[in-house]
Design a protein around this motif. Sequence first.
Motif, PDB file in Angstrom:
ATOM      1  N   THR A  21       0.828  -1.254   0.160  1.00 53.45           N
ATOM      2  CA  THR A  21       0.123  -0.005   0.032  1.00 53.45           C
ATOM      3  C   THR A  21       0.884   1.153  -0.058  1.00 53.45           C
ATOM      4  O   THR A  21       0.384   2.289  -0.608  1.00 53.45           O
ATOM      5  N   GLN A  38      -6.906   1.012  -0.778  1.00 48.74           N
ATOM      6  CA  GLN A  38      -7.235  -0.473   0.144  1.00 48.74           C
ATOM      7  C   GLN A  38      -8.532  -0.257   0.874  1.00 48.74           C
ATOM      8  O   GLN A  38      -9.344  -0.978   0.910  1.00 48.74           O
ATOM      9  N   ASP A  81      -5.609  -1.287  -5.176  1.00 43.96           N
ATOM     10  CA  ASP A  81      -5.135  -1.944  -3.886  1.00 43.96           C
ATOM     11  C   ASP A  81      -6.034  -2.869  -3.462  1.00 43.96           C
ATOM     12  O   ASP A  81      -7.203  -2.509  -2.521  1.00 43.96           O
ATOM     13  N   GLU A  82      -5.828  -4.228  -3.354  1.00 43.07           N
ATOM     14  CA  GLU A  82      -6.837  -5.269  -2.875  1.00 43.07           C
ATOM     15  C   GLU A  82      -8.131  -5.150  -3.329  1.00 43.07           C
ATOM     16  O   GLU A  82      -9.006  -5.206  -2.817  1.00 43.07           O
TER      17      GLU A  82
HETATM   18 MG   LIG Z   1      -1.914  -2.909   1.974  1.00 45.99          MG
END
Ligand SMILES: [Mg+2]
Length: 304
Positions: free
Chosen positions: A43, A83, A159-160
């Motif tokens: 991140t 994220q 991010d994810e």
């Molecule tokens: Mg992360």
Amino acid sequence: MRIQTSDLSKTYEKKYIALENLTLDLSLNGIFSIIGRNGAGKTTFVRIMSTELMPTSGSGFINEMDVVSQAIEVRQQIAVVPQEARPLPWLTPLQTVSSYLMWRGYSYREANEKGKEALRELGLEGKESVKSRKLSGGQKRKLMVATVISSEAPIVFLDEPTTGLDYLSRKELWQLLSKMKKDRLIILTTHYLEEAEILGDQIMILDSGKLVDIGKIDDLRSKVKLPYVLKVYSDNFKIEDNELQVHPVSEKETFVYGSATKIYGLVPYLVTNKMKFTVEEASLSNIFEQYLGGEEGENEKEDW
Ligand SMILES: [Mg+2]
Ligand SMILES: Nc1ncnc2c1ncn2[C@@H]1O[C@H](COP(=O)(O)OP(=O)(O)OP(=O)(O)O)[C@@H](O)[C@H]1O
């Protein structure tokens, strides 16, 4: 598209090292998967390269533009789903996407059309006009992805994006990302190694803020000691060999990791003894374990 860093480092609060001398240079139209344990620095990397966070030292470039001194120019080429991003609860999904697009310079009409299309692609067409606070967790994630997909930005950071999505939705998103990756660079962090393997045209492994390796899945596989997996389905199979790693999965199933020569050397024995088996190349999770297995994770930080 090109992403470069040179000795990129980030230390939070002068003591927590999140990235350490990360140097890479990648020219890619496609998907760049970033994997690593919790706290590896994924991140932090995304936040710096998307101009949200300043590095402590070193530099980063997106299409040859400096992410610090040319942040405004960089922002015109990127779209980001952070994220923890969640949509504003009092806006509807269509308002969320279209206001984002208008803010990026599209007219009201274009924003509405593109917004509807993106929501349809993410399977949210039935939810266009309900308040976002009434969406499920996975639907909220999809809505965030819809906003960046609709933007047509050439470089996209996710991010994810698939954390919390059900299995089928995840696969749908894979298809969508594969479709949209043409002429774009999609930087994707994930803990689903199957996803990183299927989607990643290039894969980067980070650990404790350091670059462990970067390359195509085949490049990474060629560097590990045990690039093949033998799966034996028999309750009589026993083997001891220092050059093999044997993992009993259940009474009737054993996985054996080894080199091609070693693994294929076992085949005559298996055939003679009429044992059911398969031989496969090591998956990214096997490779990841071999790169990082046995090492300790990051030390717990004492904040209190
Ligand atoms: Mg992360
Ligand atoms: N705002 C912050 N202040 C202090 N330390 C931070 C901060 N943000 C991150 N860190 C630390 O920096 C390191 C890297 O964090 P980062 O969020 O980049 O990891 P990550 O790879 O994204 O992890 P995850 O998979 O859990 O999302 C961690 O050790 C984390 O504790």
